[in-house]
Design a protein around this motif. Structure first.
Motif, PDB file in Angstrom:
ATOM      1  N   THR A  20       7.779   6.187 -15.652  1.00  0.00           N
ATOM      2  CA  THR A  20       6.871   5.856 -14.553  1.00  0.00           C
ATOM      3  C   THR A  20       5.753   4.931 -15.041  1.00  0.00           C
ATOM      4  OG1 THR A  20       7.346   7.951 -13.451  1.00  0.00           O
ATOM      5  CG2 THR A  20       5.306   6.828 -12.812  1.00  0.00           C
ATOM      6  N   VAL A  21       5.171   5.264 -16.182  1.00  0.00           N
ATOM      7  CA  VAL A  21       4.096   4.431 -16.737  1.00  0.00           C
ATOM      8  C   VAL A  21       4.634   3.051 -17.122  1.00  0.00           C
ATOM      9  CG1 VAL A  21       2.471   4.218 -18.657  1.00  0.00           C
ATOM     10  CG2 VAL A  21       2.701   6.395 -17.452  1.00  0.00           C
ATOM     11  N   VAL A  22       5.816   3.006 -17.723  1.00  0.00           N
ATOM     12  CA  VAL A  22       6.424   1.718 -18.070  1.00  0.00           C
ATOM     13  C   VAL A  22       6.646   0.889 -16.807  1.00  0.00           C
ATOM     14  CG1 VAL A  22       8.544   0.637 -18.944  1.00  0.00           C
ATOM     15  CG2 VAL A  22       7.477   2.494 -20.222  1.00  0.00           C
ATOM     16  N   ASN A  23       7.109   1.528 -15.741  1.00  0.00           N
ATOM     17  CA  ASN A  23       7.337   0.832 -14.473  1.00  0.00           C
ATOM     18  C   ASN A  23       6.028   0.248 -13.931  1.00  0.00           C
ATOM     19  OD1 ASN A  23       8.937  -0.092 -12.396  1.00  0.00           O
ATOM     20  ND2 ASN A  23       9.750   1.911 -11.883  1.00  0.00           N
ATOM     21  N   GLY A  25      15.097  -6.119 -11.073  1.00  0.00           N
ATOM     22  CA  GLY A  25      16.263  -5.386 -11.559  1.00  0.00           C
ATOM     23  C   GLY A  25      15.902  -4.340 -12.597  1.00  0.00           C
ATOM     24  N   ILE A  26      15.002  -4.687 -13.512  1.00  0.00           N
ATOM     25  CA  ILE A  26      14.568  -3.733 -14.537  1.00  0.00           C
ATOM     26  C   ILE A  26      13.787  -2.588 -13.891  1.00  0.00           C
ATOM     27  CG2 ILE A  26      13.045  -3.433 -16.538  1.00  0.00           C
ATOM     28  CD1 ILE A  26      13.923  -6.300 -17.373  1.00  0.00           C
ATOM     29  N   LYS A  27      12.879  -2.926 -12.968  1.00  0.00           N
ATOM     30  CA  LYS A  27      12.118  -1.890 -12.280  1.00  0.00           C
ATOM     31  C   LYS A  27      13.039  -0.965 -11.478  1.00  0.00           C
ATOM     32  CE  LYS A  27       8.343  -2.894 -10.097  1.00  0.00           C
ATOM     33  NZ  LYS A  27       7.698  -1.655 -10.449  1.00  0.00           N
ATOM     34  N   LEU A  28      14.046  -1.535 -10.841  1.00  0.00           N
ATOM     35  CA  LEU A  28      14.996  -0.732 -10.080  1.00  0.00           C
ATOM     36  C   LEU A  28      15.798   0.186 -11.004  1.00  0.00           C
ATOM     37  CD1 LEU A  28      16.397  -0.026  -7.412  1.00  0.00           C
ATOM     38  CD2 LEU A  28      17.942  -1.953  -7.827  1.00  0.00           C
ATOM     39  N   ALA A  69       0.837  -1.209   0.000  1.00  0.00           N
ATOM     40  CA  ALA A  69       0.000   0.000   0.000  1.00  0.00           C
ATOM     41  C   ALA A  69       0.868   1.253   0.000  1.00  0.00           C
ATOM     42  CB  ALA A  69      -0.935  -0.003   1.209  1.00  0.00           C
ATOM     43  N   LEU A  70       1.932   1.268   0.786  1.00  0.00           N
ATOM     44  CA  LEU A  70       2.840   2.419   0.799  1.00  0.00           C
ATOM     45  C   LEU A  70       3.550   2.575  -0.552  1.00  0.00           C
ATOM     46  CD1 LEU A  70       4.366   2.030   4.361  1.00  0.00           C
ATOM     47  CD2 LEU A  70       2.730   3.773   3.590  1.00  0.00           C
ATOM     48  N   HIS A  71       3.867   1.454  -1.192  1.00  0.00           N
ATOM     49  CA  HIS A  71       4.492   1.481  -2.511  1.00  0.00           C
ATOM     50  C   HIS A  71       3.539   2.115  -3.530  1.00  0.00           C
ATOM     51  CE1 HIS A  71       7.707   0.128  -5.152  1.00  0.00           C
ATOM     52  NE2 HIS A  71       6.823  -0.393  -5.985  1.00  0.00           N
ATOM     53  N   ILE A  72       2.274   1.767  -3.443  1.00  0.00           N
ATOM     54  CA  ILE A  72       1.263   2.334  -4.346  1.00  0.00           C
ATOM     55  C   ILE A  72       1.081   3.823  -4.070  1.00  0.00           C
ATOM     56  CG2 ILE A  72      -1.193   2.283  -4.954  1.00  0.00           C
ATOM     57  CD1 ILE A  72      -1.028  -0.794  -4.537  1.00  0.00           C
ATOM     58  N   ILE A  73       1.142   4.225  -2.825  1.00  0.00           N
ATOM     59  CA  ILE A  73       1.061   5.651  -2.487  1.00  0.00           C
ATOM     60  C   ILE A  73       2.240   6.399  -3.103  1.00  0.00           C
ATOM     61  CG2 ILE A  73       1.236   7.306  -0.580  1.00  0.00           C
ATOM     62  CD1 ILE A  73      -0.455   5.272   1.067  1.00  0.00           C
ATOM     63  N   GLY A  74       3.411   5.794  -3.078  1.00  0.00           N
ATOM     64  CA  GLY A  74       4.582   6.413  -3.697  1.00  0.00           C
ATOM     65  C   GLY A  74       4.416   6.594  -5.188  1.00  0.00           C
ATOM     66  N   ILE A  99       5.165  -2.814 -16.091  1.00  0.00           N
ATOM     67  CA  ILE A  99       6.022  -3.958 -15.754  1.00  0.00           C
ATOM     68  C   ILE A  99       5.534  -4.601 -14.458  1.00  0.00           C
ATOM     69  CG2 ILE A  99       8.337  -4.610 -14.982  1.00  0.00           C
ATOM     70  CD1 ILE A  99       9.427  -2.550 -16.986  1.00  0.00           C
ATOM     71  N   ALA A 100       5.175  -3.776 -13.489  1.00  0.00           N
ATOM     72  CA  ALA A 100       4.714  -4.308 -12.198  1.00  0.00           C
ATOM     73  C   ALA A 100       3.416  -5.095 -12.334  1.00  0.00           C
ATOM     74  CB  ALA A 100       4.528  -3.162 -11.214  1.00  0.00           C
ATOM     75  N   THR A 101       2.526  -4.641 -13.199  1.00  0.00           N
ATOM     76  CA  THR A 101       1.206  -5.247 -13.242  1.00  0.00           C
ATOM     77  C   THR A 101       1.031  -6.304 -14.333  1.00  0.00           C
ATOM     78  OG1 THR A 101       0.415  -3.416 -14.622  1.00  0.00           O
ATOM     79  CG2 THR A 101       0.058  -3.237 -12.249  1.00  0.00           C
TER      80      THR A 101
END
Length: 117
Positions: free
Chosen positions: A106-109, A72-75, A10-15, A112-114
């Motif tokens: 940001t959108v690409v990240n 690693g890609i997201k980082l 949840a905190l990650h999503i807030i970020g 990738i996450a979803t």
């Protein structure tokens, strides 16, 4: 442990909301050539970094499989976003290319996450 992981998610999503929201609120200013990186964008990216690292550690500690290539890609994308926002945070105007790069990465990240399972 699951409750703690869900709180950190949840905190990650807030970020990410802070980073993307800061970008979206500056879209009109970008058209006028006066867009700038807001403190919310920097704080959102930093929140994503800290909570992302925490999520990897918590998931590994809980014996969940972690896709290290995906992480690693997201980082890497987040480090580029952080570098752009941090370096240009005090400028009154940010050039359109750098501003669009932060929004695009940001959108690409997010995708990738979803989408990457």
């Amino acid at each position: 442990m699951d409750v703690l992981i869900n709180v950190v998610v949840a905190l990650h999503i807030i970020g990410i909301a802070s980073l993307l929201g800061g970008f979206l609120t500056q879209m009109k200013a970008m058209g006028a050539g006066t867009a700038r990186f807001t403190p919310a964008m920097l704080h959102g990216a930093l929140t994503m970094l800290v909570t992302g690292i925490a999520l990897v550690g918590l998931n590994q500690a809980d014996d969940h499989a972690v896709n290290n290539v995906k992480i690693g890609i997201k980082l890497a994308l987040l480090v580029v976003i952080l570098a752009l926002v941090y370096v240009k945070r005090d400028e009154e105007k940010v050039d359109k290319g750098a501003f669009l790069a932060v929004g695009g990465l940001t959108v690409v990240n997010i995708f990738i996450a979803t989408v990457w399972t």
